[in-house]
Scaffold this active site. Structure first.
Site, PDB file in Angstrom:
ATOM      1  N   ASP A  61       0.857  -1.187   0.000  1.00 15.28           N
ATOM      2  CA  ASP A  61       0.000   0.000   0.000  1.00 15.28           C
ATOM      3  C   ASP A  61       0.896   1.242   0.000  1.00 15.28           C
ATOM      4  O   ASP A  61       2.100   1.147   0.235  1.00 15.28           O
ATOM      5  CB  ASP A  61      -0.937   0.013   1.219  1.00 15.28           C
ATOM      6  CG  ASP A  61      -0.218  -0.367   2.505  1.00 15.28           C
ATOM      7  OD1 ASP A  61       0.966   0.041   2.668  1.00 15.28           O
ATOM      8  OD2 ASP A  61      -0.802  -1.054   3.335  1.00 15.28           O
ATOM      9  N   ASP A  63       1.440   5.037   1.518  1.00 14.84           N
ATOM     10  CA  ASP A  63       1.058   5.997   2.547  1.00 14.84           C
ATOM     11  C   ASP A  63       1.688   7.342   2.232  1.00 14.84           C
ATOM     12  O   ASP A  63       2.839   7.418   1.802  1.00 14.84           O
ATOM     13  CB  ASP A  63       1.544   5.523   3.922  1.00 14.84           C
ATOM     14  CG  ASP A  63       0.839   4.238   4.353  1.00 14.84           C
ATOM     15  OD1 ASP A  63      -0.361   4.100   4.052  1.00 14.84           O
ATOM     16  OD2 ASP A  63       1.487   3.370   4.962  1.00 14.84           O
ATOM     17  N   ASP A 182       8.766   3.617  13.419  1.00 14.68           N
ATOM     18  CA  ASP A 182       9.422   2.550  14.178  1.00 14.68           C
ATOM     19  C   ASP A 182      10.869   2.302  13.740  1.00 14.68           C
ATOM     20  O   ASP A 182      11.804   2.549  14.488  1.00 14.68           O
ATOM     21  CB  ASP A 182       8.583   1.260  14.170  1.00 14.68           C
ATOM     22  CG  ASP A 182       8.043   0.854  12.814  1.00 14.68           C
ATOM     23  OD1 ASP A 182       8.459   1.457  11.795  1.00 14.68           O
ATOM     24  OD2 ASP A 182       7.222  -0.082  12.751  1.00 14.68           O
TER      25      ASP A 182
END
Ligand code: ATP
Ligand code: MG
Length: 492
Positions: A61, A63, A182
């Site tokens: 996907d 983002d 992260d």
């Protein structure tokens, strides 16, 4: 460098220095980026998509991160819905593709992925169906909306007349956004203004070295959000990255903190681990890092107490088959996944009952219910998947002993396909008759008339199919026990 501390200014990797080409970026993501840019905003691709493009992989996907505030994003895209509570972000819909557009986060904002997405129905585990009108591709038509002064609807936010954020507890600038991410490989920003990549954390270097490195102090960041341990395992499995030692070190001690994560979020992560095309390797990594015990303790306990068991082989083979289906673009279901994962616990519960009950439908169903209940202590399993698991197991005895034309009715059962796949797997591992499995394969291939003939030929079989390698529909972890199905007490 053991701890990755974002620098104040990014290293800018120009277009000529990297391999990320617009030809590999989703056209819808490009539309979103261009429209934000034309609206006077900063617009970047960020996260896994940039990492995957650098690796030459196809992103799952796309983002987008921007300095536009959610309400400003909404004004640019009519096919857009704002989601999230404390941190609002925008979903821009293009048919089935959703481009997630997030405003840069401040230090106090939740991390991406940390807030549950509210339009996921936790009972169902699936995004609610969008109305057809919302699926329309409205973003194609250019919006010529002047940037008007933005009125904040919350005292938390203050913006000036150009929309620039003056005071904001939640939204921030790109250099703050970096800190909320992260791993360094997930913190690369592809700038649509000049196609460069902004790198605050030496992420490009880590991608090239295939190293997974936490941004900031690993222990602190894992404590902040224990799901990052599962994400680390997922990236290790999916990308073949090695987890840098300082990043890996706290996992052993902190893995139990996953018990405090909402069950619905663990369900989502479990699907990402096992249904993303790298399920078998996720399984190995989770076990090796002791993380399987944190999300599916009963599964881990069964495997630990039955080393090298047939059940373990069945689970791995099933995951490998699932991975192959993903690679072939075939659909995969959580129902089948949970039937695989819970096979051991279900078998263990059945084995705990007196052997003469092992092959009774009630025993099998009770075992399914108990295994699901026990798993639910950590991870939610939406009802229609747990009911599906139950049906798959309930169908095993019927499939193993096809009798007459009644067998044909099983073909119409909504769970037939999954149950048949499980039968094939069981047969492959010697837990069911290969001949009967082949019979079902043939039955599906032939004409309706031939089906009738095949069923008639099985009509007089009695309770056992020819060549049956054990008549039980129940999971049978131990080989060598041959039992008659529902054939009265102590038949062997
Ligand atoms: P995938 O290939 O599965 O899409 P991804 O890295 O893109 O991997 P997403 O869940 O799509 O993962 O999240 C997008 C980005 O958001 C990540 O790359 C990361 O920068 C950030 N992110 C997501 N979840 C977290 C989290 N729990 N903590 C910090 N950052 C996160
Ligand atoms: Mg992603």
């Amino acid at each position: 460098m053991s701890v990755a501390t974002p620098s104040a200014t990014p290293r800018i990797i120009t277009r000529s220095e990297h391999n990320v080409s617009r030809a590999h970026i989703s056209p819808n993501a490009l539309r979103v980026l261009y429209r934000l840019r034309d609206g006077g905003f900063q617009a970047f691709l960020v996260g896994g998509c940039v990492r995957d493009l650098l690796l030459g992989m196809e992103p799952k996907d796309f983002d987008v991160a921007t300095d536009a505030l959610p309400e400003q994003i909404k004004r640019l895209f009519r096919n857009c819905r704002l989601i999230g509570r404390r941190f609002r972000l925008a979903h821009v819909f293009f048919g089935r593709e959703i481009i997630e557009v997030a405003t840069f986060r401040a230090a106090s904002a939740p991390s991406p992925g940390e807030e549950p997405v509210p339009d996921v129905d936790s009972e169902d585990g699936e995004a609610v169906e969008l109305e057809e009108s919302e699926r329309e591709l409205e973003a194609y038509e250019p919006v010529r909306e002047a940037r008007t002064p933005f009125e904040s609807d919350s005292s938390e936010r203050a913006v000036d007349e150009t929309g620039r954020i003056l005071r904001d507890n939640v939204y921030g600038t790109i250099d703050a956004d970096v800190w909320r991410r992260d791993f360094t490989c997930n913190s690369l920003y592809y700038n649509i203004a000049d196609f460069s990549i902004w790198d605050y954390v030496n992420g490009a270097q880590d991608v090239a070295a295939r190293t997974l490195r936490m941004i900031g102090d690993p222990e602190t960041r894992f404590r902040e959000d224990p799901v990052r341990m599962l994400r680390a395992a997922r990236f290790e499995a999916k990308l073949g990255f090695s987890i840098e030692p300082n990043t890996a070190a706290p996992i052993g001690e902190l893995r139990e903190s996953l018990a405090g994560v909402p069950q619905a979020r663990l369900f989502d992560e479990t699907l990402k681990l096992f249904l993303g095309g790298h399920g078998a390797s996720s399984f190995r990594v989770l076990r090796a890092r002791g993380l399987l015990a944190s999300i599916l303790p009963t599964v881990d306990a069964y495997l630990a107490s039955h080393p090298g068991s047939t059940v373990e082989k069945l689970l791995l083979q099933g995951l490998e088959n699932t991975d192959a289906r993903v690679r072939a673009d075939k659909p995969v279901t959580p129902t089948f996944l949970f039937a695989l994962l819970l096979y051991g616990p279900i078998a263990g519960i059945i084995e705990g009952t007196p052997p003469e009950h092992w092959h009774e439908l009630a025993t099998i169903l009770d075992a399914c219910d108990q295994a699901v209940r026990e798993a639910q202590a950590r991870i939610s399993i939406p009802k229609r998947f747990s009911l599906g698991v139950r049906e798959m197991f309930a169908l095993q005895p019927r499939l193993e002993h096809p009798r007459g034309r009644r067998a044909l009715r099983s073909l119409e059962h909504p769970r037939f396909r999954a149950a048949y796949d499980l039968l094939l797997l069981r047969a492959q591992l010697g837990l069911a008759s290969q001949e009967t499995a082949d019979w079902w394969t043939r039955l599906q291939e032939v004409s309706p008339e031939q089906r009738g003939e095949m069923a008639d030929a099985r009509a007089g079989d009695g309770s056992r199919g020819p060549g049956s390698a054990g008549g039980s529909g129940a999971p049978r972890p131990r080989s060598g026990r041959r039992r008659r199905r529902r054939s009265g007490p102590r038949s062997t």
